[in-house]
Scaffold this motif. Structure first.
Motif, mmCIF file in Angstrom:
data_model
loop_
_atom_site.group_PDB
_atom_site.id
_atom_site.type_symbol
_atom_site.label_atom_id
_atom_site.label_comp_id
_atom_site.label_asym_id
_atom_site.label_seq_id
_atom_site.Cartn_x
_atom_site.Cartn_y
_atom_site.Cartn_z
ATOM 1 N N ARG A 23 0.810 -1.211 0.000
ATOM 2 C CA ARG A 23 0.000 0.000 0.000
ATOM 3 C C ARG A 23 0.845 1.264 0.000
ATOM 4 O O ARG A 23 0.312 2.368 0.032
ATOM 5 N N GLY A 24 2.153 1.117 -0.023
ATOM 6 C CA GLY A 24 3.025 2.279 0.046
ATOM 7 C C GLY A 24 3.535 2.469 1.455
ATOM 8 O O GLY A 24 2.817 2.245 2.438
ATOM 9 N N VAL A 25 4.778 2.893 1.564
ATOM 10 C CA VAL A 25 5.401 3.081 2.869
ATOM 11 C C VAL A 25 4.796 4.308 3.559
ATOM 12 O O VAL A 25 4.367 5.263 2.907
ATOM 13 N N ASN A 26 4.740 4.273 4.885
ATOM 14 C CA ASN A 26 4.229 5.400 5.652
ATOM 15 C C ASN A 26 5.358 6.410 5.836
ATOM 16 O O ASN A 26 6.020 6.449 6.876
ATOM 17 N N ALA A 62 13.217 2.376 7.723
ATOM 18 C CA ALA A 62 11.796 2.277 7.392
ATOM 19 C C ALA A 62 11.444 0.850 6.996
ATOM 20 O O ALA A 62 12.228 0.156 6.351
ATOM 21 N N SER A 63 10.225 0.437 7.347
ATOM 22 C CA SER A 63 9.786 -0.913 7.017
ATOM 23 C C SER A 63 8.273 -0.947 6.910
ATOM 24 O O SER A 63 7.572 -0.282 7.668
ATOM 25 N N GLY A 64 7.779 -1.748 5.964
ATOM 26 C CA GLY A 64 6.347 -1.956 5.850
ATOM 27 C C GLY A 64 5.705 -1.201 4.708
ATOM 28 O O GLY A 64 5.675 0.019 4.698
ATOM 29 N N GLY A 65 5.220 -1.938 3.701
ATOM 30 C CA GLY A 65 4.413 -1.340 2.650
ATOM 31 C C GLY A 65 5.126 -0.875 1.410
ATOM 32 O O GLY A 65 4.475 -0.382 0.490
ATOM 33 N N VAL A 66 6.452 -1.005 1.358
ATOM 34 C CA VAL A 66 7.174 -0.544 0.164
ATOM 35 C C VAL A 66 6.660 -1.307 -1.055
ATOM 36 O O VAL A 66 6.682 -2.537 -1.087
ATOM 37 N N SER A 67 6.181 -0.565 -2.046
ATOM 38 C CA SER A 67 5.534 -1.215 -3.178
ATOM 39 C C SER A 67 6.064 -0.798 -4.536
ATOM 40 O O SER A 67 5.743 -1.427 -5.548
ATOM 41 N N SER A 68 6.856 0.278 -4.581
ATOM 42 C CA SER A 68 7.295 0.793 -5.874
ATOM 43 C C SER A 68 8.567 1.609 -5.723
ATOM 44 O O SER A 68 8.965 1.975 -4.608
ATOM 45 N N LEU A 69 9.176 1.913 -6.854
ATOM 46 C CA LEU A 69 10.352 2.784 -6.840
ATOM 47 C C LEU A 69 9.995 4.175 -6.328
ATOM 48 O O LEU A 69 10.832 4.856 -5.730
ATOM 49 N N GLY A 125 17.905 3.752 6.192
ATOM 50 C CA GLY A 125 17.676 2.709 5.208
ATOM 51 C C GLY A 125 16.221 2.322 5.138
ATOM 52 O O GLY A 125 15.361 2.878 5.834
ATOM 53 N N VAL A 126 15.931 1.340 4.301
ATOM 54 C CA VAL A 126 14.566 0.864 4.120
ATOM 55 C C VAL A 126 14.598 -0.638 3.867
ATOM 56 O O VAL A 126 15.468 -1.143 3.154
ATOM 57 N N ILE A 127 13.645 -1.340 4.481
ATOM 58 C CA ILE A 127 13.513 -2.782 4.309
ATOM 59 C C ILE A 127 12.438 -3.049 3.266
ATOM 60 O O ILE A 127 11.369 -2.446 3.295
ATOM 61 N N CYS A 128 12.747 -3.960 2.362
ATOM 62 C CA CYS A 128 11.798 -4.276 1.294
ATOM 63 C C CYS A 128 11.664 -5.788 1.174
ATOM 64 O O CYS A 128 12.665 -6.507 1.182
ATOM 65 N N GLY A 129 10.432 -6.247 1.069
ATOM 66 C CA GLY A 129 10.182 -7.677 0.979
ATOM 67 C C GLY A 129 9.391 -8.066 -0.244
ATOM 68 O O GLY A 129 9.939 -8.326 -1.315
ATOM 69 N N ARG A 130 8.071 -8.085 -0.106
ATOM 70 C CA ARG A 130 7.197 -8.619 -1.143
ATOM 71 C C ARG A 130 7.435 -7.982 -2.510
ATOM 72 O O ARG A 130 7.420 -8.675 -3.537
ATOM 73 N N ALA A 131 7.651 -6.678 -2.556
ATOM 74 C CA ALA A 131 7.817 -5.997 -3.844
ATOM 75 C C ALA A 131 9.070 -6.453 -4.579
ATOM 76 O O ALA A 131 9.131 -6.392 -5.813
ATOM 77 N N LEU A 132 10.074 -6.915 -3.842
ATOM 78 C CA LEU A 132 11.263 -7.487 -4.494
ATOM 79 C C LEU A 132 10.960 -8.890 -5.012
ATOM 80 O O LEU A 132 11.378 -9.271 -6.105
ATOM 81 N N TYR A 133 10.223 -9.650 -4.227
ATOM 82 C CA TYR A 133 9.942 -11.036 -4.597
ATOM 83 C C TYR A 133 9.017 -11.144 -5.805
ATOM 84 O O TYR A 133 9.171 -12.049 -6.628
#
Length: 244
Positions: free
Chosen positions: A175-178, A195-202, A218-226
């Motif tokens: 849904r996008g990072v807060n 930052a963590s949670g919701g990263v969905s796009s560049l 920094g920022v943590i990214c999960g699902r959007a990378l996978y």
């Protein structure tokens, strides 16, 4: 700014949850060590690991998978989930984990966090997971009456290496990072924030990068990378840490 690819471990597999719900898990790789090697090959410089089962159990449950990752890559690793006492902290740091993330105990036993920071300078991270602004613990199963900023302020003079701030309602939801809440927290602290949670796009990464001076490390990214929504090379370029 550092981009931390996330490897969340459940029953030995690499998964992603939706808003922290264990019954909403998607398996992306049954071989976490293979996933770690893939992230290293893509140019990442850190790995962010979470023992999901451990977070609920209160003790490490995916130790074999973590050890396999440590053996498979020479990237520095930060690990959270089920780390609730000094013996576990010492064990993981002794096994080659670069930094441990303390979440539930940051709320339950702040003295332990302070002692760990004293004994292992630069290697202790506090994880603050928030639901509607309030700290959630025990694998996000319980929501406290403590606000995220209030908890973070308790460790300003403790020597914490960083604060990982996760917006639970956005985690895994794409849904996008807060950005606003993360920036507000970073502005209020001298401790660096991840930052963590919701990263969905560049675009999410561009928004965070624009606020780097607030203290966002920094920022943590999960699902959007996978799922391919974020191209690793483009992401690393945007954040100023291109692959070598």
């Amino acid at each position: 700014m550092i981009l931390y690819p996330a490897i969340d471990l459940k029953e030995g597999a690499c998964v992603r949850l939706l808003r922290g719900e264990m019954d909403q898990a998607t398996v992306f790789n049954t071989d976490p060590a293979d996933q770690a090697r893939s992230f290293q090959a893509q140019g990442f410089r850190w790995l962010h690991l979470v023992d999901l089962d451990g977070a609920f159990a209160g003790r490490p449950k995916n130790a074999a998978a973590v050890e396999a990752i440590l053996a498979a890559t020479d990237l520095p690793v930060q690990l959270g989930g089920g780390i609730r006492d000094m013996a576990t902290i010492e064990a993981w740091l002794g096994h080659g984990v670069r930094r441990v993330i303390l979440g539930t105990v940051a709320l339950r036993d702040p003295a332990l966090v302070r002692e760990a920071c004293r004994r292992f300078p630069g290697r202790i991270v506090v994880g603050i997971d928030a639901r509607n602004g309030f700290v959630a613990v025990e694998g996000w199963a319980e929501t406290s009456e403590i606000r995220a900023l209030d908890l973070a302020m308790r460790f300003e003079d403790a020597g914490v290496a960083a604060i990982v701030y996760t917006d639970i309602d956005r985690d895994g939801a794409l849904r996008g990072v807060n950005v606003e809440a993360t920036t507000d927290l970073a502005f209020a602290l001298t401790t660096p924030v991840i930052a963590s949670g919701g990263v969905s796009s560049l675009d999410d990464l561009r928004l965070l990068k624009a606020q780097e001076s607030a203290g966002i490390e920094g920022v943590i990214c999960g699902r959007a990378l996978y799922d391919g929504r974020i191209d690793p090379a483009a992401a690393l370029q945007i954040l100023g840490s291109p692959a070598p």
